[in-house]
Scaffold this motif. Structure first.
Motif, PDB file in Angstrom:
ATOM      1  N   LEU A 153       0.680   1.506  -6.514  1.00 21.87           N
ATOM      2  CA  LEU A 153      -0.647   0.905  -6.415  1.00 21.87           C
ATOM      3  C   LEU A 153      -0.938   0.539  -4.981  1.00 21.87           C
ATOM      4  CD1 LEU A 153      -0.614  -1.659  -9.306  1.00 21.87           C
ATOM      5  CD2 LEU A 153      -1.637   0.594  -9.280  1.00 21.87           C
ATOM      6  N   TYR A 154      -2.219   0.515  -4.659  1.00 21.33           N
ATOM      7  CA  TYR A 154      -2.640  -0.079  -3.395  1.00 21.33           C
ATOM      8  C   TYR A 154      -2.968  -1.532  -3.730  1.00 21.33           C
ATOM      9  CZ  TYR A 154      -2.657   4.820  -2.396  1.00 21.33           C
ATOM     10  OH  TYR A 154      -2.259   6.130  -2.263  1.00 21.33           O
ATOM     11  N   ASP A 155      -1.974  -2.414  -3.458  1.00 20.51           N
ATOM     12  CA  ASP A 155      -1.998  -3.799  -3.931  1.00 20.51           C
ATOM     13  C   ASP A 155      -3.249  -4.572  -3.557  1.00 20.51           C
ATOM     14  OD1 ASP A 155       0.455  -3.319  -4.897  1.00 20.51           O
ATOM     15  OD2 ASP A 155       1.551  -4.431  -3.369  1.00 20.51           O
ATOM     16  N   THR A 156      -3.754  -4.310  -2.361  1.00 24.87           N
ATOM     17  CA  THR A 156      -4.850  -5.146  -1.883  1.00 24.87           C
ATOM     18  C   THR A 156      -6.205  -4.691  -2.429  1.00 24.87           C
ATOM     19  OG1 THR A 156      -4.900  -3.752   0.074  1.00 24.87           O
ATOM     20  CG2 THR A 156      -3.716  -5.835   0.254  1.00 24.87           C
ATOM     21  N   MET A 157      -6.230  -3.538  -3.108  1.00 29.28           N
ATOM     22  CA  MET A 157      -7.510  -3.013  -3.596  1.00 29.28           C
ATOM     23  C   MET A 157      -7.744  -3.403  -5.051  1.00 29.28           C
ATOM     24  SD  MET A 157      -7.603   0.926  -2.476  1.00 29.28           S
ATOM     25  CE  MET A 157      -6.972   1.530  -0.942  1.00 29.28           C
TER      26      MET A 157
ATOM     27  N   PHE B 156      -9.846   5.876  -4.475  1.00 30.12           N
ATOM     28  CA  PHE B 156      -9.176   6.196  -3.210  1.00 30.12           C
ATOM     29  C   PHE B 156      -8.989   7.696  -2.950  1.00 30.12           C
ATOM     30  CE2 PHE B 156      -5.291   5.918  -0.417  1.00 30.12           C
ATOM     31  CZ  PHE B 156      -5.929   5.322   0.665  1.00 30.12           C
ATOM     32  N   PRO B 157      -8.428   8.463  -3.918  1.00 31.14           N
ATOM     33  CA  PRO B 157      -8.230   9.890  -3.650  1.00 31.14           C
ATOM     34  C   PRO B 157      -9.546  10.635  -3.430  1.00 31.14           C
ATOM     35  CG  PRO B 157      -7.054   9.224  -5.641  1.00 31.14           C
ATOM     36  CD  PRO B 157      -7.935   8.081  -5.250  1.00 31.14           C
TER      37      PRO B 157
ATOM     38  N   ASN C 195     -11.027   9.528   0.162  1.00 27.35           N
ATOM     39  CA  ASN C 195     -10.290  10.157   1.260  1.00 27.35           C
ATOM     40  C   ASN C 195     -10.747  11.580   1.506  1.00 27.35           C
ATOM     41  OD1 ASN C 195      -8.624   8.032   1.956  1.00 27.35           O
ATOM     42  ND2 ASN C 195      -7.133   8.540   0.383  1.00 27.35           N
ATOM     43  N   ARG C 196     -11.345  12.195   0.498  1.00 27.53           N
ATOM     44  CA  ARG C 196     -11.799  13.576   0.649  1.00 27.53           C
ATOM     45  C   ARG C 196     -13.294  13.645   0.904  1.00 27.53           C
ATOM     46  NH1 ARG C 196      -7.302  13.410  -2.238  1.00 27.53           N
ATOM     47  NH2 ARG C 196      -5.756  14.993  -1.742  1.00 27.53           N
TER      48      ARG C 196
ATOM     49  N   ARG D 202      -5.410   7.769 -11.029  1.00 29.18           N
ATOM     50  CA  ARG D 202      -5.572   8.370  -9.697  1.00 29.18           C
ATOM     51  C   ARG D 202      -5.209   9.844  -9.730  1.00 29.18           C
ATOM     52  NH1 ARG D 202      -2.787   4.393  -7.282  1.00 29.18           N
ATOM     53  NH2 ARG D 202      -1.343   5.929  -6.482  1.00 29.18           N
TER      54      ARG D 202
ATOM     55  N   ARG E 111      -9.522  13.354  -9.701  1.00 31.33           N
ATOM     56  CA  ARG E 111     -10.101  14.505  -9.000  1.00 31.33           C
ATOM     57  C   ARG E 111     -10.293  15.627  -9.999  1.00 31.33           C
ATOM     58  NH1 ARG E 111      -5.429  14.852  -5.094  1.00 31.33           N
ATOM     59  NH2 ARG E 111      -6.228  16.903  -4.578  1.00 31.33           N
TER      60      ARG E 111
END
Lengths: 291, 361
Positions: free
Chosen positions: B92-96, B104-105, B108-109, B152, B156
């Motif tokens: 996980l991205y803890d702060t999000m 996120f994925p 980023n694209r 996640r 996509r």
């Protein structure tokens, strides 16, 4: 509930009481005691209440030393935290480079503090010091920490950064190494840039060790004494007279034990309350709800 | 979505591998069709994760090529391969927030924010994450965290394949069952290529149409769950699939009779003929469910002793000894188990012969 009939177990706690008494409680009470009395001669003292506190708190030299101290600690944190993290990120992750860089980086931490002051006196001397000679004679920039306040500050900051950034770097490196490989793999799969990987994975995962590094660096830099005392003695003028140097001047050189004790307690309260505030703030960073 | 082709892949974690034992993957040559649900089953350390990481590009194989729809991607890093992967433990991205984690994925694209929102809401809905979307990911329970990781992977819509590396390890049994069914539903909706790695045979056999069984760096058999059960190509498949696994007895051949320490078991004639030509150690294999137990002797039966009976409610597992070897048999709940000496029947169509571990067919 019935009272336990045998209370011998209390004896087992005695060593802790004794140790805490001698290590913290008795010295602290002695200082509080001194701070409330005017000691005229050994065995001859007068109770003065809060007089010393009033005097110390209105002492403009103490105010100057306090602001100087805040500026110093602020700069230390501002430079050492990012620099330490950068060094940790640049350190090798495997192979012979790991022990080599760890040992190299840890070297400044192993040198006695007085020696560090001496090293930097020689290093910055305009006639024989590598740095001082280079600045004055090769680059043509006049540099003398015994004459110019700015040069004295620059020297003290350089020395401090050289001495203590390794601690931040080592802690940050330990934090980085503790991040499971799967996080980096997931970040690559998710297409995260190096910056996102740093900001969303490495930095949050290092929060614990960086909190410790931040607090240690704040407390230590706020209490700094030996290195600037050896290097500049607080000068030129009073330009590098930090709180502890000023305290020693009052308490030991002038032997004003009452004001010195009051000063110590105020100093202690400042460090304690700032550490507490920082700790609470850092705990909260990244814990609240996001939008 | 893509057809994934592995061309003579081998991988060693050592810089200079010497013998075959230095290779984590020995030789993998395989094609996965677009849109299939595929499972890779094998014990810990057999190379499943290595293979998955090679497909996703986290590892570049020592030998061989990886092709997506005929295009060589061997040297491409994962971010350039357009592939999704879900890991064993929640990442996980803890702060999000949960929403930002799922987005996120896509972000980023450089995908447009309206499209991001649409996809995230769809995936959150499918995984029952909608109530958590505005919460921080760090504070959630383990199964919710793993669902975010799954999300996640699924978010996509145009990926070549989604790779799952034992994704349900941290989930408790009831939730596991729900999530597995959910994944299967999602697969049926999206018809994306799913490659699912696990050491749990139930998970593999229920999730996938095609299961590959891995053993010591090789895929020893690929087939439908039924094929793996009825026609194990390798003794490892027989042993690993089924509970309890296949019985194996070392034997010698005399005509079409397999001799196990004096006892004679009649085999299919063609198999026996091929067995005479095969090299290596010969073994008989029979699934516990096909082993017959009789109280009376009849033609072609072999005597054995009953050692123990475990009643599992819907069926019984009988432990027997035959010429000093231990065998297991599954019996229906209602069939009585004779005590002491019994007679075992080996139906020829279910009695397999293995030479050096490989099935003779």
């Amino acid at each position: 509930m019935e009272k336990w009939p045998n209370n011998k177990a209390w004896f087992l706690v005695i060593p802790v009481f004794v140790i805490v008494a001698f290590s913290a409680f008795i010295p602290l009470m002695t200082v509080i005691n001194y701070s409330l009395q005017d000691i005229l001669a050994p065995g001859q003292s007068v109770f003065v209440g809060t007089e010393w506190y009033k005097e110390i708190l209105s002492d403009y030299r103490l105010h100057e030393a306090l602001w100087r101290q805040f500026l110093f600690s602020g700069l230390v944190l501002l430079i050492e935290m990012p620099l330490g993290i950068l060094i940790a990120l640049a350190m090798p992750k495997r192979g012979w480079g790991v022990p080599a860089s760890l040992v190299t980086i840890a070297l400044p931490l192993l040198i006695p503090w007085n020696t560090i002051g001496t090293i930097w006196i020689i290093f910055t001397r305009p006639d024989i010091g590598l740095f001082g000679f280079g600045m004055n004679n090769l680059l043509g920039i006049p540099f003398d920490h015994t004459a110019s306040s700015l040069d004295a500050w620059i020297t003290v900051m350089l020395m401090e950064v050289w001495h203590w950034t390794p601690l931040v770097a080592l802690l940050a490196y330990a934090g980085l190494r503790a991040i499971p490989e799967a996080y980096y793999q997931a970040a690559r799969i998710d297409g995260a840039s190096a910056w996102s990987t740093f900001f969303y994975i490495q930095l949050p995962k290092m929060r614990g060790v960086l909190t410790i590094a931040f607090l240690l660096r704040f407390m230590d830099s706020f209490l700094i004494y030996a290195e600037p005392f050896v290097l500049t003695g607080g000068g030129p003028g009073n330009s590098t007279t930090f709180l502890s140097i000023y305290l020693v001047k009052i308490a030991l050189l002038q032997f004003d034990l009452g004001p010195g004790a009051a000063f110590s307690l105020i100093y202690f309260v400042i460090v304690l309350s700032f550490s507490f505030i920082f700790y609470q703030a850092l705990l909260r960073v990244g814990k609240g709800e996001t939008v | 979505m893509a057809r994934i082709e592995l061309n003579e892949i081998a991988h060693s974690y050592m810089a200079k591998p010497k013998g075959e034992s230095d290779y984590a993957l020995k030789r993998i040559h395989n094609v996965w069709d677009d849109g299939s649900a595929f499972a890779l089953l094998g014990p810990s350390g057999c190379g499943k994760t290595t293979l998955l990481n090679i497909i996703s590009g986290l590892i570049t194989p020592s030998k061989g090529r990886v092709l997506y729809d005929g295009k060589d991607v061997t040297e491409l890093p994962p971010e350039k391969r357009n592939i999704a992967q879900v890991f064993q433990f929640p990442v996980l991205y803890d702060t999000m927030s949960v929403f930002n984690n799922l987005a996120f994925p896509l972000r980023n694209r450089g995908i447009h924010e309206t499209q991001v929102k649409k996809r995230v809401l769809e995936v959150a809905e499918a995984l029952d994450l909608t109530p958590f979307l505005n919460m921080r990911a760090a504070g959630l329970a383990a199964d919710a965290k793993q669902k975010i990781s799954l999300g996640r992977g699924l978010v996509r819509s145009n990926v070549a394949a989604i790779l799952f590396d034992e994704p349900l390890t941290v989930i408790d049994p009831q939730m596991k069952w729900d999530l597995r069914r959910k994944l299967k539903e999602i697969h049926e909706q999206l018809m994306q290529t799913f490659i699912y790695v696990t050491h749990d045979q139930v998970e593999a056999l229920t999730f996938a149409d095609q299961v590959g069984v891995m053993f010591e760096g090789e895929i020893v058999q690929i087939g439908s769950p039924q094929d793996l059960f009825e026609k194990p190509e390798h003794r490892f498949v027989g042993y690993f699939i089924g509970s309890p696994g296949m019985n194996f007895l070392e034997c010698t051949l005399e005509g079409n009779v397999a001799r196990v320490d004096g006892a004679g078991i009649v085999l299919d004639e063609q198999i026996a003929a091929k067995g005479h030509r095969a090299r290596g150690k010969l073994e008989l294999g029979i699934r516990p469910i096909y082993l017959e137990i009789h109280a009376e002797s009849a033609n072609g039966m072999v005597p054995a002793d009953v050692r123990a009976v475990e009643d599992l409610g819907s069926y019984k597992i009988v432990t027997l000894t035959l010429a000093g070897k231990t065998l297991k048999a599954n019996l229906p709940e209602d069939q009585p188990v004779p005590e002491g000496q019994v007679w075992l029947g080996f139906p020829p169509q279910w009695t397999k012969l293995f030479a050096d571990g490989w099935l003779i067919k």
